[in-house]
Write an enzyme that holds these catalytic residues in place. Sequence first.
Site, PDB file in Angstrom:
ATOM      1  N   ASN A  94       6.559   7.401   0.872  1.00  0.00           N
ATOM      2  CA  ASN A  94       5.467   6.611   1.450  1.00  0.00           C
ATOM      3  C   ASN A  94       4.171   7.397   1.634  1.00  0.00           C
ATOM      4  O   ASN A  94       3.097   6.797   1.676  1.00  0.00           O
ATOM      5  CB  ASN A  94       5.967   6.055   2.791  1.00  0.00           C
ATOM      6  CG  ASN A  94       4.853   5.529   3.659  1.00  0.00           C
ATOM      7  OD1 ASN A  94       4.344   4.439   3.425  1.00  0.00           O
ATOM      8  ND2 ASN A  94       4.455   6.316   4.655  1.00  0.00           N
ATOM      9  N   TYR A 162      -7.102   6.327  -7.141  1.00  0.00           N
ATOM     10  CA  TYR A 162      -6.044   5.717  -6.320  1.00  0.00           C
ATOM     11  C   TYR A 162      -5.358   4.580  -7.085  1.00  0.00           C
ATOM     12  O   TYR A 162      -4.130   4.474  -7.118  1.00  0.00           O
ATOM     13  CB  TYR A 162      -6.676   5.208  -5.024  1.00  0.00           C
ATOM     14  CG  TYR A 162      -5.705   4.652  -4.014  1.00  0.00           C
ATOM     15  CD1 TYR A 162      -4.951   5.493  -3.207  1.00  0.00           C
ATOM     16  CD2 TYR A 162      -5.541   3.274  -3.866  1.00  0.00           C
ATOM     17  CE1 TYR A 162      -4.065   4.976  -2.274  1.00  0.00           C
ATOM     18  CE2 TYR A 162      -4.658   2.748  -2.944  1.00  0.00           C
ATOM     19  CZ  TYR A 162      -3.924   3.606  -2.142  1.00  0.00           C
ATOM     20  OH  TYR A 162      -3.048   3.092  -1.227  1.00  0.00           O
TER      21      TYR A 162
HETATM   22  P1  NAD Z   1      -1.387   6.704   7.544  1.00  0.00           P
HETATM   23  O1  NAD Z   1      -2.597   7.547   7.371  1.00  0.00           O
HETATM   24  O2  NAD Z   1      -1.172   6.009   8.830  1.00  0.00           O
HETATM   25  O3  NAD Z   1      -0.075   7.530   7.192  1.00  0.00           O
HETATM   26  C1  NAD Z   1       0.009   8.346   6.069  1.00  0.00           C
HETATM   27  C2  NAD Z   1       0.852   9.564   6.420  1.00  0.00           C
HETATM   28  O4  NAD Z   1       1.080  10.311   5.212  1.00  0.00           O
HETATM   29  C3  NAD Z   1       0.144  10.493   7.400  1.00  0.00           C
HETATM   30  O5  NAD Z   1       1.004  10.806   8.477  1.00  0.00           O
HETATM   31  C4  NAD Z   1      -0.192  11.722   6.558  1.00  0.00           C
HETATM   32  O6  NAD Z   1      -0.191  12.938   7.298  1.00  0.00           O
HETATM   33  C5  NAD Z   1       0.905  11.682   5.502  1.00  0.00           C
HETATM   34  N1  NAD Z   1       0.539  12.388   4.279  1.00  0.00           N
HETATM   35  C6  NAD Z   1      -0.582  12.228   3.558  1.00  0.00           C
HETATM   36  N2  NAD Z   1      -0.580  13.048   2.506  1.00  0.00           N
HETATM   37  C7  NAD Z   1       0.569  13.758   2.574  1.00  0.00           C
HETATM   38  C8  NAD Z   1       1.155  14.763   1.777  1.00  0.00           C
HETATM   39  N3  NAD Z   1       0.533  15.244   0.674  1.00  0.00           N
HETATM   40  N4  NAD Z   1       2.360  15.256   2.110  1.00  0.00           N
HETATM   41  C9  NAD Z   1       2.989  14.809   3.225  1.00  0.00           C
HETATM   42  N5  NAD Z   1       2.479  13.861   4.037  1.00  0.00           N
HETATM   43  C10 NAD Z   1       1.289  13.337   3.710  1.00  0.00           C
HETATM   44  O7  NAD Z   1      -1.507   5.644   6.345  1.00  0.00           O
HETATM   45  P2  NAD Z   1      -0.581   4.408   5.903  1.00  0.00           P
HETATM   46  O8  NAD Z   1      -1.483   3.247   5.738  1.00  0.00           O
HETATM   47  O9  NAD Z   1       0.626   4.270   6.741  1.00  0.00           O
HETATM   48  O10 NAD Z   1      -0.204   4.890   4.427  1.00  0.00           O
HETATM   49  C11 NAD Z   1       1.110   4.988   3.979  1.00  0.00           C
HETATM   50  C12 NAD Z   1       1.156   4.596   2.512  1.00  0.00           C
HETATM   51  O11 NAD Z   1       0.717   3.257   2.379  1.00  0.00           O
HETATM   52  C13 NAD Z   1       0.257   5.421   1.589  1.00  0.00           C
HETATM   53  O12 NAD Z   1       0.977   5.727   0.402  1.00  0.00           O
HETATM   54  C14 NAD Z   1      -0.886   4.479   1.251  1.00  0.00           C
HETATM   55  O13 NAD Z   1      -1.442   4.738  -0.012  1.00  0.00           O
HETATM   56  C15 NAD Z   1      -0.145   3.146   1.276  1.00  0.00           C
HETATM   57  N6  NAD Z   1      -0.986   1.973   1.469  1.00  0.00           N
HETATM   58  C16 NAD Z   1      -1.737   1.823   2.594  1.00  0.00           C
HETATM   59  C17 NAD Z   1      -2.512   0.683   2.732  1.00  0.00           C
HETATM   60  C18 NAD Z   1      -3.374   0.472   3.953  1.00  0.00           C
HETATM   61  O14 NAD Z   1      -4.222  -0.443   3.906  1.00  0.00           O
HETATM   62  N7  NAD Z   1      -3.202   1.204   5.028  1.00  0.00           N
HETATM   63  C19 NAD Z   1      -2.524  -0.286   1.732  1.00  0.00           C
HETATM   64  C20 NAD Z   1      -1.725  -0.112   0.598  1.00  0.00           C
HETATM   65  C21 NAD Z   1      -0.944   1.037   0.475  1.00  0.00           C
END
Ligand code: NAD
Length: 256
Positions: A94, A162
């Site tokens: 994730n 992305y």
């Molecule tokens: P978030 O920022 O709340 O959580 C992301 C977590 O990933 C953070 O704790 C961060 O420290 C960790 N992280 C980032 N890069 C890392 C790495 N290289 N190694 C280890 N840990 C790492 O964001 P979220 O929205 O919960 O995102 C989770 C996933 O959901 C991501 O893959 C993101 O692309 C995807 N996503 C998010 C959205 C949105 O609108 N928030 C939409 C579609 C997809």
Amino acid sequence: MSDVSFRLDGQVAVVTGGASGIGLASARLFASLGAAVCLMDRHADQAEVAAAELRASGADASASGMDISDEGQVADAFATALRRHGRIDALVCNAGAGSNAPAVEMGLEAWNAAIAVNLTGTFLCAREAARHMIAAERGGAIVCTASIMGLSGGGFGNNVNYQASKGGVVNLVRGLAVEWARHRIRVNAVAPGWVRTPFIGWDKDPARLARLADLVPLGRLAEAEEIAPAIVFLAGPGAAMITGHTLPVDGGFLAR
Ligand code: NAD
């Protein structure tokens, strides 16, 4: 199958990016269904705080600091998780990263950073989990967090790095699902729309978020707790015949 149980007692789930947002909401749901959880995140302190919260609620939980794009750190974190929990039944790939720039101005560094974390990091973690799952001969489930931007042409942000990385995740999931099916390892993804997490700076620009909400037929952004059930479902016994699939959780965005 009318007696299918969604409980996960005795199972161990690893969640990358588990310290925040969608990963943390998924970890909480896994724990509430009886699974032990290992949170992996580059923010080790935050992951430990989250694991302590889960332990306080009675769950078995641990945390590891690691960067999913670093092959050695991934190997170490999974070895630590296996020593601590003894097995891995589910992996949620994730953790993700993004940046914005018009394509003609995007530097190679920004391009490589998105591919390294979202695509290569997802592959490294899936490969590490599968090596264990294949050796243990118990099967398993891998769920990746893709994005609506991996299934559409964008048009709402300058972030082809992305978009390409998440599109790669969608097809990585298909390839791994077919290759590992004989080991009873299912591989799926969720494709969230916009979710109110730190990832999109949900607390910083309300006007931008209102514009994004207007693009969503259900008329609002999702909460992380509304993505987690799809992830945990795909990881669990209710999805026993689902593999190679990407499930949008987007309030109808891709149906427009
Ligand atoms: P978030 O920022 O709340 O959580 C992301 C977590 O990933 C953070 O704790 C961060 O420290 C960790 N992280 C980032 N890069 C890392 C790495 N290289 N190694 C280890 N840990 C790492 O964001 P979220 O929205 O919960 O995102 C989770 C996933 O959901 C991501 O893959 C993101 O692309 C995807 N996503 C998010 C959205 C949105 O609108 N928030 C939409 C579609 C997809």
